[in-house]
Write a protein that holds these residues in place. Structure first.
Motif, PDB file in Angstrom:
ATOM      1  N   GLN A  97       0.839  -1.206   0.000  1.00 19.48           N
ATOM      2  CA  GLN A  97       0.000   0.000   0.000  1.00 19.48           C
ATOM      3  C   GLN A  97       0.876   1.259   0.000  1.00 19.48           C
ATOM      4  N   ALA A  98       1.936   1.253   0.792  1.00 20.01           N
ATOM      5  CA  ALA A  98       2.828   2.414   0.882  1.00 20.01           C
ATOM      6  C   ALA A  98       3.568   2.678  -0.432  1.00 20.01           C
ATOM      7  N   LYS A  99       3.814   1.637  -1.218  1.00 14.90           N
ATOM      8  CA  LYS A  99       4.571   1.783  -2.467  1.00 14.90           C
ATOM      9  C   LYS A  99       3.709   2.141  -3.671  1.00 14.90           C
ATOM     10  N   LEU A 100       2.389   1.982  -3.572  1.00 17.64           N
ATOM     11  CA  LEU A 100       1.536   2.157  -4.745  1.00 17.64           C
ATOM     12  C   LEU A 100       1.288   3.614  -5.126  1.00 17.64           C
ATOM     13  N   ASN A 101       1.185   4.523  -4.149  1.00 19.34           N
ATOM     14  CA  ASN A 101       0.987   5.946  -4.437  1.00 19.34           C
ATOM     15  C   ASN A 101      -0.211   6.152  -5.383  1.00 19.34           C
ATOM     16  N   LEU A 102      -1.377   5.710  -4.952  1.00 20.91           N
ATOM     17  CA  LEU A 102      -2.569   5.683  -5.799  1.00 20.91           C
ATOM     18  C   LEU A 102      -3.253   7.039  -5.917  1.00 20.91           C
ATOM     19  N   LYS A 103      -3.787   7.290  -7.112  1.00 21.32           N
ATOM     20  CA  LYS A 103      -4.587   8.484  -7.386  1.00 21.32           C
ATOM     21  C   LYS A 103      -5.669   8.078  -8.366  1.00 21.32           C
ATOM     22  N   GLY A 104      -6.908   8.364  -8.029  1.00 24.07           N
ATOM     23  CA  GLY A 104      -8.004   8.025  -8.923  1.00 24.07           C
ATOM     24  C   GLY A 104      -9.290   7.815  -8.158  1.00 24.07           C
ATOM     25  N   ASP A 105     -10.358   7.543  -8.890  1.00 24.36           N
ATOM     26  CA  ASP A 105     -11.685   7.404  -8.297  1.00 24.36           C
ATOM     27  C   ASP A 105     -12.151   5.957  -8.189  1.00 24.36           C
ATOM     28  N   GLU A 106     -11.489   5.041  -8.853  1.00 23.90           N
ATOM     29  CA  GLU A 106     -11.923   3.644  -8.872  1.00 23.90           C
ATOM     30  C   GLU A 106     -11.305   2.865  -7.713  1.00 23.90           C
ATOM     31  N   SER A 107     -11.905   1.709  -7.404  1.00 25.19           N
ATOM     32  CA  SER A 107     -11.334   0.845  -6.365  1.00 25.19           C
ATOM     33  C   SER A 107     -11.304  -0.599  -6.873  1.00 25.19           C
ATOM     34  N   LEU A 108     -10.325  -1.336  -6.398  1.00 23.34           N
ATOM     35  CA  LEU A 108     -10.161  -2.753  -6.728  1.00 23.34           C
ATOM     36  C   LEU A 108      -9.709  -3.498  -5.483  1.00 23.34           C
ATOM     37  N   THR A 109      -9.877  -4.804  -5.519  1.00 24.05           N
ATOM     38  CA  THR A 109      -9.297  -5.671  -4.503  1.00 24.05           C
ATOM     39  C   THR A 109      -8.137  -6.403  -5.154  1.00 24.05           C
ATOM     40  N   LEU A 110      -6.990  -6.385  -4.493  1.00 19.86           N
ATOM     41  CA  LEU A 110      -5.804  -7.078  -4.994  1.00 19.86           C
ATOM     42  C   LEU A 110      -5.561  -8.310  -4.132  1.00 19.86           C
ATOM     43  N   PHE A 111      -5.358  -9.435  -4.773  1.00 21.69           N
ATOM     44  CA  PHE A 111      -5.004 -10.657  -4.080  1.00 21.69           C
ATOM     45  C   PHE A 111      -3.547 -10.954  -4.382  1.00 21.69           C
ATOM     46  N   LEU A 112      -2.722 -10.934  -3.345  1.00 23.54           N
ATOM     47  CA  LEU A 112      -1.314 -11.293  -3.476  1.00 23.54           C
ATOM     48  C   LEU A 112      -1.207 -12.768  -3.145  1.00 23.54           C
ATOM     49  N   THR A 113      -0.647 -13.540  -4.052  1.00 24.52           N
ATOM     50  CA  THR A 113      -0.568 -14.988  -3.859  1.00 24.52           C
ATOM     51  C   THR A 113       0.615 -15.533  -4.647  1.00 24.52           C
ATOM     52  N   LYS A 114       0.699 -16.826  -4.751  1.00 26.50           N
ATOM     53  CA  LYS A 114       1.699 -17.472  -5.600  1.00 26.50           C
ATOM     54  C   LYS A 114       0.991 -18.369  -6.590  1.00 26.50           C
ATOM     55  N   VAL A 115       1.462 -18.382  -7.822  1.00 22.55           N
ATOM     56  CA  VAL A 115       0.958 -19.263  -8.861  1.00 22.55           C
ATOM     57  C   VAL A 115       2.145 -20.098  -9.327  1.00 22.55           C
ATOM     58  N   LYS A 116       2.063 -21.390  -9.099  1.00 22.07           N
ATOM     59  CA  LYS A 116       3.175 -22.302  -9.415  1.00 22.07           C
ATOM     60  C   LYS A 116       4.470 -21.832  -8.763  1.00 22.07           C
ATOM     61  N   GLY A 117       4.356 -21.329  -7.520  1.00 21.25           N
ATOM     62  CA  GLY A 117       5.523 -20.902  -6.758  1.00 21.25           C
ATOM     63  C   GLY A 117       6.035 -19.518  -7.080  1.00 21.25           C
ATOM     64  N   PRO A 170       5.398 -15.394  -7.178  1.00 22.19           N
ATOM     65  CA  PRO A 170       4.523 -14.349  -6.663  1.00 22.19           C
ATOM     66  C   PRO A 170       3.675 -13.748  -7.787  1.00 22.19           C
ATOM     67  N   ALA A 171       2.390 -13.590  -7.495  1.00 21.55           N
ATOM     68  CA  ALA A 171       1.444 -13.074  -8.485  1.00 21.55           C
ATOM     69  C   ALA A 171       0.474 -12.113  -7.808  1.00 21.55           C
ATOM     70  N   VAL A 172      -0.204 -11.331  -8.622  1.00 17.67           N
ATOM     71  CA  VAL A 172      -1.254 -10.439  -8.132  1.00 17.67           C
ATOM     72  C   VAL A 172      -2.481 -10.625  -9.018  1.00 17.67           C
ATOM     73  N   ILE A 173      -3.643 -10.680  -8.371  1.00 17.01           N
ATOM     74  CA  ILE A 173      -4.914 -10.811  -9.075  1.00 17.01           C
ATOM     75  C   ILE A 173      -5.712  -9.547  -8.802  1.00 17.01           C
ATOM     76  N   LEU A 174      -6.110  -8.833  -9.847  1.00 19.80           N
ATOM     77  CA  LEU A 174      -6.904  -7.617  -9.723  1.00 19.80           C
ATOM     78  C   LEU A 174      -8.371  -7.994  -9.856  1.00 19.80           C
ATOM     79  N   CYS A 175      -9.179  -7.583  -8.874  1.00 20.33           N
ATOM     80  CA  CYS A 175     -10.592  -7.977  -8.855  1.00 20.33           C
ATOM     81  C   CYS A 175     -11.505  -6.802  -8.520  1.00 20.33           C
ATOM     82  N   GLU A 176     -12.733  -6.909  -9.023  1.00 19.20           N
ATOM     83  CA  GLU A 176     -13.800  -5.987  -8.669  1.00 19.20           C
ATOM     84  C   GLU A 176     -14.750  -6.706  -7.729  1.00 19.20           C
ATOM     85  N   ASP A 177     -15.305  -5.986  -6.752  1.00 19.43           N
ATOM     86  CA  ASP A 177     -16.319  -6.579  -5.884  1.00 19.43           C
ATOM     87  C   ASP A 177     -17.562  -6.891  -6.700  1.00 19.43           C
TER      88      ASP A 177
END
Length: 85
Positions: free
Chosen positions: A52-72, A74-81
């Motif tokens: 969160q501290a590294k993203l420096n976000l600006k905008g009106d939209e929101s997303l949920t980010l899932f930090l996980t591993k895929v086949k070992g 690190p990956a990120v999945i961008l999702c909408e509620d």
């Protein structure tokens, strides 16, 4: 997609997923005008607070980010509620 009417269910629509790369993630969020993210994590080395501290976000939209591993890897999945019901 099936809709389930329950207060116990929460779902997210996957917008995109990618191997974790901070520069690429920031570009994707900026292109989508994302100003707020909810970060969920499972098995990823980075903490939600650190990301969160590294993203420096600006905008009106929101997303949920899932930090996980895929086949070992690190990956990120961008999702909408999803609205249930």
């Amino acid at each position: 997609f099936p809709s389930h009417d329950s207060e116990w269910i929460r779902s997210w629509r996957v917008v995109e997923w990618m191997p974790f790369n901070l520069k690429h993630l920031k570009q994707q969020l900026r292109a989508r005008s994302v100003g707020h993210v909810t970060i969920k994590k499972r098995g990823h080395p980075l903490t939600p607070e650190a990301l969160q501290a590294k993203l420096n976000l600006k905008g009106d939209e929101s997303l949920t980010l899932f930090l996980t591993k895929v086949k070992g890897i690190p990956a990120v999945i961008l999702c909408e509620d999803q609205q249930v019901g």
